[in-house]
Design a protein around this motif. Structure first.
Motif: not given
Length: 279
Positions: A146-156
């Motif tokens: 989760s340390g790396s997963e929490n830094m992930s993002r999706v944008t439009m």
């Protein structure tokens, strides 16, 4: 038509869950060794050496390389001529996860989103199924901390921002993440499709061997350019400064709607864990 019994799936997932958490891939170890030659920061070099030693101890003693043994993410390539018998595929995957995390003494990290009550066995797994030609069955196990997963993002993004706008989003995401995803990282980027497809493209991009060249020449050039930009941030190993912030940028791309430009960044920590098997 070929029959595959769910017991085979259970046994395979159990084995993969343990091996993925204890045996770092040779491609990642090679990336560490290359980074040792490039890194100029004495602190950065010490960190890289410690992480290599950590991976070697994990493999030799059969213990997890990280205390966060991750959400069980399983990619299934299911041949259209395969018949799963004896039960359900997803139930078999969950049972394999349950046994693997028990027998491998792996931390159980999955809980109810609101009450935070732990499920107790690291299930349910996240299972992505692709139906492919033939009678094969491939399982890819990729535990995600989760340390790396929490830094992930999706944008439009708006289409007008173009390539430079996507690059800016990716680099800024790594910059904003700082030390949180335990660098050196692998940066998975998904471009195109829809909101959810961009995220899946980014996640799948992390499965590519570190050091491999994207078969699309255009994307290969972007990966080199964006990796250079990321490493110029100077975040360095474990965020303590240096030249090596990321081992690689991997891009997956597909066509999108004329009115949108979906982009996802899925960051993977230095423990880039995944194992696969064909049944």
């Amino acid at each position: 038509m070929r029959d595959v019994h769910v017991d085979q799936v259970v046994a395979a997932v159990r084995d993969l869950s343990i091996r993925a958490n204890t045996e770092l891939g040779e491609d990642v170890l090679q990336a560490f060794r290359k980074a040792m030659e490039i890194e100029e920061s004495p602190t950065g070099k010490d960190i890289l050496a410690s992480l290599i030693e950590n991976a070697e101890i994990a493999r030799s003693e059969g213990i997890p390389m990280c205390q966060d043994t991750g959400f069980a993410v399983v990619f299934v390539e299911l041949g259209q001529d395969v018949h799963i018998v004896g039960g359900g595929l997803r139930e078999a995957v969950d049972e394999g996860v349950r046994l693997g995390y028990r027998d491998g003494y792996l931390r159980k990290s999955i809980c109810h989103p609101f009450t935070r009550e732990n499920t107790g066995d690291n299930t349910p797994a996240v299972v992505h199924v692709d139906v492919v030609p033939g009678d094969g069955l491939k399982l890819i196990f990729a535990p995600k901390g989760s340390g790396s997963e929490n830094m992930s993002r999706v944008t439009m993004l708006t289409p007008a921002v173009g390539v430079e706008g996507v690059k800016a989003f990716v680099v800024e995401r790594v910059k904003a993440s700082g030390p949180n995803p335990c660098p050196p990282t692998i940066v998975g980027v998904g471009i195109g499709g829809t909101f959810e497809q961009a995220a899946l493209l980014a996640k799948k991009a992390l499965l590519r061997p570190v050091g491999s060249i994207n078969p699309d020449p255009e994307l290969a050039e972007l990966e080199r350019d964006w990796l250079d930009a990321v490493n110029r941030l100077g975040i360095g190993p474990q965020g303590l400064g240096g030249r090596i912030t990321s081992f690689a940028v991997h891009i997956g791309m597909m066509p999108c709607h004329i009115a949108s430009l979906p982009v996802a960044v899925n960051i993977q920590c230095h423990a880039a864990r995944h194992k696969e098997v064909e049944l």
